[in-house]
Design an enzyme around this catalytic site. Sequence first.
Site, PDB file in Angstrom:
ATOM      1  N   TYR A 106       0.840  -1.197   0.000  1.00 34.54           N
ATOM      2  CA  TYR A 106       0.000   0.000   0.000  1.00 34.54           C
ATOM      3  C   TYR A 106       0.875   1.247   0.000  1.00 34.54           C
ATOM      4  O   TYR A 106       0.603   2.211  -0.710  1.00 34.54           O
ATOM      5  CB  TYR A 106      -0.934   0.008   1.222  1.00 34.54           C
ATOM      6  CG  TYR A 106      -1.901  -1.143   1.252  1.00 34.54           C
ATOM      7  CD1 TYR A 106      -3.038  -1.143   0.442  1.00 34.54           C
ATOM      8  CD2 TYR A 106      -1.690  -2.237   2.087  1.00 34.54           C
ATOM      9  CE1 TYR A 106      -3.933  -2.209   0.468  1.00 34.54           C
ATOM     10  CE2 TYR A 106      -2.577  -3.298   2.114  1.00 34.54           C
ATOM     11  CZ  TYR A 106      -3.694  -3.283   1.316  1.00 34.54           C
ATOM     12  OH  TYR A 106      -4.567  -4.336   1.328  1.00 34.54           O
ATOM     13  N   ASN A 129     -12.860  -1.496  -4.613  1.00 27.01           N
ATOM     14  CA  ASN A 129     -12.574  -1.821  -6.007  1.00 27.01           C
ATOM     15  C   ASN A 129     -13.738  -2.582  -6.645  1.00 27.01           C
ATOM     16  O   ASN A 129     -14.010  -3.714  -6.265  1.00 27.01           O
ATOM     17  CB  ASN A 129     -11.289  -2.666  -6.069  1.00 27.01           C
ATOM     18  CG  ASN A 129     -10.946  -3.141  -7.453  1.00 27.01           C
ATOM     19  OD1 ASN A 129     -11.507  -2.702  -8.453  1.00 27.01           O
ATOM     20  ND2 ASN A 129     -10.011  -4.072  -7.516  1.00 27.01           N
ATOM     21  N   CYS A 137      -6.336  -5.837  -7.006  1.00 31.89           N
ATOM     22  CA  CYS A 137      -6.111  -5.397  -5.630  1.00 31.89           C
ATOM     23  C   CYS A 137      -5.530  -6.519  -4.775  1.00 31.89           C
ATOM     24  O   CYS A 137      -4.890  -6.246  -3.764  1.00 31.89           O
ATOM     25  CB  CYS A 137      -7.393  -4.847  -5.024  1.00 31.89           C
ATOM     26  SG  CYS A 137      -8.806  -5.940  -5.158  1.00 31.89           S
ATOM     27  N   HIS A 138      -5.698  -7.768  -5.195  1.00 30.35           N
ATOM     28  CA  HIS A 138      -5.118  -8.884  -4.447  1.00 30.35           C
ATOM     29  C   HIS A 138      -3.592  -8.876  -4.499  1.00 30.35           C
ATOM     30  O   HIS A 138      -2.947  -9.515  -3.684  1.00 30.35           O
ATOM     31  CB  HIS A 138      -5.663 -10.221  -4.980  1.00 30.35           C
ATOM     32  CG  HIS A 138      -5.300 -10.514  -6.394  1.00 30.35           C
ATOM     33  ND1 HIS A 138      -5.976  -9.932  -7.468  1.00 30.35           N
ATOM     34  CD2 HIS A 138      -4.346 -11.296  -6.927  1.00 30.35           C
ATOM     35  CE1 HIS A 138      -5.434 -10.373  -8.590  1.00 30.35           C
ATOM     36  NE2 HIS A 138      -4.452 -11.191  -8.294  1.00 30.35           N
ATOM     37  N   GLU A 166      -1.261 -17.203  -9.120  1.00 30.26           N
ATOM     38  CA  GLU A 166      -0.399 -16.406  -9.995  1.00 30.26           C
ATOM     39  C   GLU A 166       1.089 -16.692  -9.800  1.00 30.26           C
ATOM     40  O   GLU A 166       1.921 -16.169 -10.539  1.00 30.26           O
ATOM     41  CB  GLU A 166      -0.652 -14.916  -9.773  1.00 30.26           C
ATOM     42  CG  GLU A 166      -2.026 -14.491 -10.223  1.00 30.26           C
ATOM     43  CD  GLU A 166      -2.276 -13.018 -10.054  1.00 30.26           C
ATOM     44  OE1 GLU A 166      -3.252 -12.539 -10.633  1.00 30.26           O
ATOM     45  OE2 GLU A 166      -1.513 -12.325  -9.344  1.00 30.26           O
TER      46      GLU A 166
END
Length: 180
Positions: A106, A129, A137-138, A166
């Site tokens: 952040y 979001n 956002c993850h 991912e």
Amino acid sequence: MRTLGFAHFDTAIGRCGIAWGERGVVGVQLPQSNGDATRPPRRDLAARQTTPPPEVQAAIDGIVALLRGEPVDLRGVALDMDGVPPLHRRVYEVARDIAPGATLSYGEISARLGDPGSARAVGQALGRNPFPLIVPCHRVLAAGGKAGGFSAPGGVTTKLRLLEIEGAVLGPGGGEPQLF
């Protein structure tokens, strides 16, 4: 109120939803806690369930592939950000530049915005979001590699699952992020 379309689709993590208008995607809904996506992703807009146009179908196909573990880049998906506050738009633009498998904190996003003290505002924007996965956002972690929050159904567990899908290297020294 704008009229738009929405569709539900199945993924490796459950049933998701997507809503769109003439200028692009207006919302994405991750699976609900019961595994069902039963409502349009944006309840504040008049929407009807319909067959997605080709560009939205391409976004759906990308989301499905990403959640199947394939390296997919969703940055080209057109988003309709009407009604999204200016700060949130800027945060989403920075977040969209985070490649699959990578993360930022952040604080790093707030520094990229030119306001290093705005990490809390960044977190609030990401918590609202309307485009999860397309605005990833993850991929945003708290300081020190901690997972931070995640407002989607399943909370931090869903966030960590998405990062695992991912292939993100997380936490200090590449270890798992701490839950809090």
